[in-house]
Design a protein around this motif. Structure first.
Motif, PDB file in Angstrom:
ATOM      1  N   PHE A   1      31.005  51.117  42.456  1.00 12.21           N
ATOM      2  CA  PHE A   1      30.198  49.957  43.260  1.00 12.21           C
ATOM      3  C   PHE A   1      28.558  50.522  43.201  1.00 12.21           C
ATOM      4  N   ASP A   2      28.334  51.729  42.965  1.00 15.25           N
ATOM      5  CA  ASP A   2      27.055  52.285  42.750  1.00 15.25           C
ATOM      6  C   ASP A   2      26.424  52.136  41.436  1.00 15.25           C
ATOM      7  N   ASP A   3      27.148  51.650  40.402  1.00 16.32           N
ATOM      8  CA  ASP A   3      26.914  51.591  39.013  1.00 16.32           C
ATOM      9  C   ASP A   3      27.489  50.622  38.299  1.00 16.32           C
ATOM     10  N   ILE A   4      28.721  50.419  37.713  1.00 18.31           N
ATOM     11  CA  ILE A   4      29.229  49.538  37.171  1.00 18.31           C
ATOM     12  C   ILE A   4      30.665  49.233  37.454  1.00 18.31           C
ATOM     13  N   VAL A   5      31.096  47.852  37.652  1.00 22.00           N
ATOM     14  CA  VAL A   5      32.668  47.329  37.911  1.00 22.00           C
ATOM     15  C   VAL A   5      32.519  46.342  36.573  1.00 22.00           C
ATOM     16  N   SER A   6      33.978  46.634  36.021  1.00 18.47           N
ATOM     17  CA  SER A   6      34.310  45.717  34.849  1.00 18.47           C
ATOM     18  C   SER A   6      35.244  44.471  35.285  1.00 18.47           C
ATOM     19  N   THR A   7      34.180  43.466  35.841  1.00 18.19           N
ATOM     20  CA  THR A   7      34.776  42.366  36.436  1.00 18.19           C
ATOM     21  C   THR A   7      34.848  41.250  35.390  1.00 18.19           C
ATOM     22  N   SER A   8      34.455  41.097  34.491  1.00 20.48           N
ATOM     23  CA  SER A   8      34.513  40.025  33.235  1.00 20.48           C
ATOM     24  C   SER A   8      34.685  40.649  31.963  1.00 20.48           C
ATOM     25  N   ASN A   9      35.748  41.430  31.794  1.00 18.81           N
ATOM     26  CA  ASN A   9      36.285  41.743  30.781  1.00 18.81           C
ATOM     27  C   ASN A   9      37.341  40.708  30.156  1.00 18.81           C
ATOM     28  N   ARG A  10      37.587  40.924  28.727  1.00 12.42           N
ATOM     29  CA  ARG A  10      38.690  40.215  28.358  1.00 12.42           C
ATOM     30  C   ARG A  10      39.622  40.815  27.220  1.00 12.42           C
ATOM     31  N   LEU A  11      40.674  40.121  27.634  1.00 17.32           N
ATOM     32  CA  LEU A  11      42.164  40.825  26.748  1.00 17.32           C
ATOM     33  C   LEU A  11      41.756  40.371  25.283  1.00 17.32           C
ATOM     34  N   LEU A  12      41.843  41.296  24.481  1.00 23.34           N
ATOM     35  CA  LEU A  12      41.865  41.357  22.975  1.00 23.34           C
ATOM     36  C   LEU A  12      43.419  41.418  22.439  1.00 23.34           C
ATOM     37  N   ASP A  13      44.101  42.400  22.896  1.00 26.31           N
ATOM     38  CA  ASP A  13      45.635  42.491  22.539  1.00 26.31           C
ATOM     39  C   ASP A  13      46.803  41.995  23.538  1.00 26.31           C
ATOM     40  N   GLU A  14      48.041  41.993  23.153  1.00 21.42           N
ATOM     41  CA  GLU A  14      48.991  41.746  24.031  1.00 21.42           C
ATOM     42  C   GLU A  14      49.033  43.290  24.855  1.00 21.42           C
ATOM     43  N   ILE A  15      49.116  44.353  24.431  1.00 19.77           N
ATOM     44  CA  ILE A  15      49.177  45.331  24.928  1.00 19.77           C
ATOM     45  C   ILE A  15      47.607  46.260  25.359  1.00 19.77           C
ATOM     46  N   VAL A  16      47.854  46.511  26.530  1.00 16.65           N
ATOM     47  CA  VAL A  16      46.478  46.887  27.258  1.00 16.65           C
ATOM     48  C   VAL A  16      46.921  48.380  27.806  1.00 16.65           C
ATOM     49  N   TYR A  17      46.117  49.661  27.342  1.00  9.60           N
ATOM     50  CA  TYR A  17      46.338  50.698  27.934  1.00  9.60           C
ATOM     51  C   TYR A  17      45.325  51.122  28.841  1.00  9.60           C
ATOM     52  N   ILE A  18      45.614  51.689  29.979  1.00  9.31           N
ATOM     53  CA  ILE A  18      44.550  52.050  30.908  1.00  9.31           C
ATOM     54  C   ILE A  18      44.879  53.290  31.605  1.00  9.31           C
ATOM     55  N   LYS A  19      43.784  54.537  31.437  1.00 10.46           N
ATOM     56  CA  LYS A  19      44.094  55.707  31.949  1.00 10.46           C
ATOM     57  C   LYS A  19      43.039  55.682  32.986  1.00 10.46           C
ATOM     58  N   CYS A  20      43.387  56.176  34.157  1.00 16.52           N
ATOM     59  CA  CYS A  20      42.356  56.161  35.437  1.00 16.52           C
ATOM     60  C   CYS A  20      42.531  57.437  36.227  1.00 16.52           C
ATOM     61  N   ASN A  21      41.452  58.215  36.719  1.00 16.09           N
ATOM     62  CA  ASN A  21      41.933  59.485  37.585  1.00 16.09           C
ATOM     63  C   ASN A  21      41.685  59.181  39.031  1.00 16.09           C
ATOM     64  N   ARG A  22      41.775  57.785  39.551  1.00 16.50           N
ATOM     65  CA  ARG A  22      41.923  57.413  40.798  1.00 16.50           C
ATOM     66  C   ARG A  22      42.528  56.183  40.855  1.00 16.50           C
ATOM     67  N   PRO A  23      43.106  55.658  42.072  1.00 16.74           N
ATOM     68  CA  PRO A  23      43.590  54.305  42.153  1.00 16.74           C
ATOM     69  C   PRO A  23      42.348  53.208  41.725  1.00 16.74           C
ATOM     70  N   LEU A  24      43.115  52.025  40.953  1.00 14.46           N
ATOM     71  CA  LEU A  24      42.027  51.216  40.478  1.00 14.46           C
ATOM     72  C   LEU A  24      42.852  49.822  40.355  1.00 14.46           C
ATOM     73  N   LEU A  25      42.125  48.962  40.862  1.00 11.71           N
ATOM     74  CA  LEU A  25      42.451  47.430  40.989  1.00 11.71           C
ATOM     75  C   LEU A  25      42.434  46.792  39.483  1.00 11.71           C
ATOM     76  N   PHE A  26      43.452  46.236  39.173  1.00  6.91           N
ATOM     77  CA  PHE A  26      43.559  45.397  38.100  1.00  6.91           C
ATOM     78  C   PHE A  26      43.896  44.100  38.197  1.00  6.91           C
ATOM     79  N   THR A  27      42.870  43.076  38.115  1.00  8.70           N
ATOM     80  CA  THR A  27      43.271  41.590  38.145  1.00  8.70           C
ATOM     81  C   THR A  27      43.059  40.892  36.752  1.00  8.70           C
ATOM     82  N   MET A  28      44.220  40.001  36.586  1.00  9.36           N
ATOM     83  CA  MET A  28      44.159  39.285  35.579  1.00  9.36           C
ATOM     84  C   MET A  28      44.265  37.743  35.776  1.00  9.36           C
ATOM     85  N   GLU A  29      43.515  36.991  34.827  1.00  6.66           N
ATOM     86  CA  GLU A  29      43.630  35.747  35.126  1.00  6.66           C
ATOM     87  C   GLU A  29      44.636  34.874  34.166  1.00  6.66           C
ATOM     88  N   TYR A  30      45.281  34.002  34.858  1.00  5.75           N
ATOM     89  CA  TYR A  30      46.437  33.223  34.244  1.00  5.75           C
ATOM     90  C   TYR A  30      46.230  31.840  34.137  1.00  5.75           C
TER      91      TYR A  30
END
Length: 119
Positions: A84-113
């Protein structure tokens, strides 16, 4: 999520964090247009191929910065820092049917349907 009062929505996000201390069963927050869940530290594969998915997704760090690597999104990250001090990814878009995410701390993932899928 309710789409109602913001303080209630933040309380629901807090519940995501509290629930992971009690069970390994994922808790999903479902609103009129999105589903949100908490990704634990580590690697995740999300299958976005049910036909219910719309385009938009968000990756939101809560509480502290998070190092994130992704594939399958329009704007992928390569060990980028979300904060929140720099960048959050709040307006990204799906390009593939499979999304890979690696994170070093808990992270909220939200997806529009798609709204027309539930009416």
């Amino acid at each position: 999520m309710s789409g109602g009062r913001f303080d209630h929505e933040m309380g629901l996000i807090k519940t995501l964090y509290e629930t992971k201390k009690l069970t390994n069963i994922p808790l999903l927050l479902v609103s009129e247009c999105s589903v949100t869940f908490l990704l634990d530290e580590g690697e995740h594969t999300i299958h976005a191929s049910t036909g219910y998915e719309a385009q938009h997704v968000g990756l939101i760090p809560v509480g502290q910065p998070c190092q994130v690597t992704t594939t399958g999104l329009q704007w992928n990250l390569d060990n980028g820092t979300l904060s929140f001090d720099d960048i959050v990814s709040t307006s990204n878009r799906l390009l593939d049917e499979i999304v890979y995410i690696k994170c070093n701390r808990p992270l909220l993932f939200t997806m529009e349907y798609k709204n027309d899928m539930i009416n």
